[in-house]
Write a protein that holds these residues in place. Sequence first.
Motif, PDB file in Angstrom:
ATOM      1  N   ASP A   1      13.784  -2.958   9.680  1.00 26.79           N
ATOM      2  CA  ASP A   1      12.471  -2.564  10.181  1.00 26.79           C
ATOM      3  C   ASP A   1      11.916  -1.362   9.425  1.00 26.79           C
ATOM      4  O   ASP A   1      10.730  -1.319   9.130  1.00 26.79           O
ATOM      5  CB  ASP A   1      12.543  -2.234  11.670  1.00 26.79           C
ATOM      6  CG  ASP A   1      12.590  -3.503  12.515  1.00 26.79           C
ATOM      7  OD1 ASP A   1      12.326  -4.586  11.976  1.00 26.79           O
ATOM      8  OD2 ASP A   1      12.881  -3.381  13.716  1.00 26.79           O
ATOM      9  N   ALA A   2      12.774  -0.414   9.121  1.00 24.61           N
ATOM     10  CA  ALA A   2      12.303   0.785   8.423  1.00 24.61           C
ATOM     11  C   ALA A   2      11.773   0.429   7.042  1.00 24.61           C
ATOM     12  O   ALA A   2      10.747   0.964   6.601  1.00 24.61           O
ATOM     13  CB  ALA A   2      13.424   1.812   8.319  1.00 24.61           C
ATOM     14  N   GLU A   3      12.441  -0.489   6.373  1.00 19.93           N
ATOM     15  CA  GLU A   3      12.004  -0.905   5.034  1.00 19.93           C
ATOM     16  C   GLU A   3      10.635  -1.581   5.100  1.00 19.93           C
ATOM     17  O   GLU A   3       9.754  -1.332   4.278  1.00 19.93           O
ATOM     18  CB  GLU A   3      13.050  -1.846   4.426  1.00 19.93           C
ATOM     19  CG  GLU A   3      12.840  -2.126   2.966  1.00 19.93           C
ATOM     20  CD  GLU A   3      13.927  -3.026   2.395  1.00 19.93           C
ATOM     21  OE1 GLU A   3      13.921  -3.198   1.167  1.00 19.93           O
ATOM     22  OE2 GLU A   3      14.758  -3.571   3.150  1.00 19.93           O
ATOM     23  N   TYR A   4      10.438  -2.431   6.128  1.00 21.27           N
ATOM     24  CA  TYR A   4       9.142  -3.097   6.311  1.00 21.27           C
ATOM     25  C   TYR A   4       8.049  -2.074   6.612  1.00 21.27           C
ATOM     26  O   TYR A   4       6.968  -2.118   6.015  1.00 21.27           O
ATOM     27  CB  TYR A   4       9.204  -4.137   7.438  1.00 21.27           C
ATOM     28  CG  TYR A   4       7.834  -4.571   7.859  1.00 21.27           C
ATOM     29  CD1 TYR A   4       7.113  -5.482   7.096  1.00 21.27           C
ATOM     30  CD2 TYR A   4       7.218  -4.033   8.990  1.00 21.27           C
ATOM     31  CE1 TYR A   4       5.825  -5.857   7.442  1.00 21.27           C
ATOM     32  CE2 TYR A   4       5.930  -4.401   9.344  1.00 21.27           C
ATOM     33  CZ  TYR A   4       5.247  -5.313   8.575  1.00 21.27           C
ATOM     34  OH  TYR A   4       3.965  -5.667   8.912  1.00 21.27           O
ATOM     35  N   LEU A   6       7.900   1.076   5.913  1.00 19.30           N
ATOM     36  CA  LEU A   6       7.615   1.877   4.730  1.00 19.30           C
ATOM     37  C   LEU A   6       6.751   1.099   3.730  1.00 19.30           C
ATOM     38  O   LEU A   6       5.750   1.628   3.225  1.00 19.30           O
ATOM     39  CB  LEU A   6       8.922   2.323   4.066  1.00 19.30           C
ATOM     40  CG  LEU A   6       8.805   3.384   2.993  1.00 19.30           C
ATOM     41  CD1 LEU A   6       8.136   4.647   3.530  1.00 19.30           C
ATOM     42  CD2 LEU A   6      10.190   3.719   2.451  1.00 19.30           C
ATOM     43  N   ALA A   7       7.100  -0.145   3.468  1.00 18.28           N
ATOM     44  CA  ALA A   7       6.302  -0.961   2.539  1.00 18.28           C
ATOM     45  C   ALA A   7       4.886  -1.164   3.077  1.00 18.28           C
ATOM     46  O   ALA A   7       3.906  -1.091   2.326  1.00 18.28           O
ATOM     47  CB  ALA A   7       6.985  -2.310   2.296  1.00 18.28           C
ATOM     48  N   TYR A  10       2.947   2.086   2.636  1.00 25.15           N
ATOM     49  CA  TYR A  10       2.566   2.234   1.229  1.00 25.15           C
ATOM     50  C   TYR A  10       1.374   1.324   0.894  1.00 25.15           C
ATOM     51  O   TYR A  10       0.465   1.718   0.168  1.00 25.15           O
ATOM     52  CB  TYR A  10       3.732   1.918   0.300  1.00 25.15           C
ATOM     53  CG  TYR A  10       4.786   2.998   0.208  1.00 25.15           C
ATOM     54  CD1 TYR A  10       4.453   4.346   0.307  1.00 25.15           C
ATOM     55  CD2 TYR A  10       6.120   2.662   0.000  1.00 25.15           C
ATOM     56  CE1 TYR A  10       5.419   5.328   0.205  1.00 25.15           C
ATOM     57  CE2 TYR A  10       7.096   3.653  -0.098  1.00 25.15           C
ATOM     58  CZ  TYR A  10       6.742   4.977   0.006  1.00 25.15           C
ATOM     59  OH  TYR A  10       7.700   5.956  -0.094  1.00 25.15           O
ATOM     60  N   HIS A  26       2.641  -3.817  -2.647  1.00 26.89           N
ATOM     61  CA  HIS A  26       3.358  -3.331  -1.452  1.00 26.89           C
ATOM     62  C   HIS A  26       3.207  -4.306  -0.282  1.00 26.89           C
ATOM     63  O   HIS A  26       4.161  -4.520   0.471  1.00 26.89           O
ATOM     64  CB  HIS A  26       2.870  -1.944  -1.053  1.00 26.89           C
ATOM     65  CG  HIS A  26       3.362  -0.846  -1.948  1.00 26.89           C
ATOM     66  ND1 HIS A  26       4.692  -0.593  -2.159  1.00 26.89           N
ATOM     67  CD2 HIS A  26       2.689   0.068  -2.690  1.00 26.89           C
ATOM     68  CE1 HIS A  26       4.832   0.426  -2.986  1.00 26.89           C
ATOM     69  NE2 HIS A  26       3.629   0.842  -3.332  1.00 26.89           N
ATOM     70  N   ALA A  30       6.198  -6.075   1.685  1.00 31.42           N
ATOM     71  CA  ALA A  30       6.318  -5.991   3.146  1.00 31.42           C
ATOM     72  C   ALA A  30       6.361  -7.383   3.760  1.00 31.42           C
ATOM     73  O   ALA A  30       7.141  -7.637   4.693  1.00 31.42           O
ATOM     74  CB  ALA A  30       5.159  -5.180   3.723  1.00 31.42           C
ATOM     75  N   ILE A  33       9.821  -8.849   3.261  1.00 36.67           N
ATOM     76  CA  ILE A  33      10.778  -8.224   4.186  1.00 36.67           C
ATOM     77  C   ILE A  33      10.603  -8.799   5.587  1.00 36.67           C
ATOM     78  O   ILE A  33      11.574  -9.116   6.278  1.00 36.67           O
ATOM     79  CB  ILE A  33      10.615  -6.684   4.184  1.00 36.67           C
ATOM     80  CG1 ILE A  33      11.002  -6.118   2.809  1.00 36.67           C
ATOM     81  CG2 ILE A  33      11.436  -6.046   5.296  1.00 36.67           C
ATOM     82  CD1 ILE A  33      10.539  -4.686   2.580  1.00 36.67           C
TER      83      ILE A  33
END
Length: 172
Positions: A1-4, A6-7, A10, A26, A30, A33
């Motif tokens: 979830d954190a990676e999504y 963040l993307a 961005y 980006h 996202a 992800i």
Amino acid sequence: DAEYVLAGLYARQAWDLRDYPLAASHAAAAAQIALEGRNTSAWWNMTYMQAECLMKQGKLQECQKIIQHLLEHPMATESVGLGVRARQMLAAVCHGQGQLTTAVEHAQEAVRLCAELPKGSTLIIGALRALIGALAESGRLDEAWNYCQVMNEETDEHSMSQLAGEVAWVIG
């Protein structure tokens, strides 16, 4: 979830800075992800954002492929709002490519779908705007004028002033 997240952040930041190539990149990341995480709603939204970015860059054929893919997804039929948004964008993309008959067809479908939305919805105004533009550019001015009258009926004293202004601009 954190990676999504963040993307996605961005992508939105790049959008705000009008760096549409970076925002598209980006948003695509996202979306991937979200797809891998089986978050269909997030995937749909980020894929739609990617298409918006491509449209802003004038990459209409790429945008069209993505929007057609979104329209084939069950979410576009399960959610009237998503279906309207995608049809409206597809109409605009076809209009931008000079495919006026196809643009009118997609915009008409978007307007038809709007019957299920509450009166005054910004989605209705957007769909009507796409249809009016495509009809007018096609030389079908009487039909465009009829839809201008329909659009005018969508606003009342409770409508946001910006929405009412957009309606007045389109009719003008």
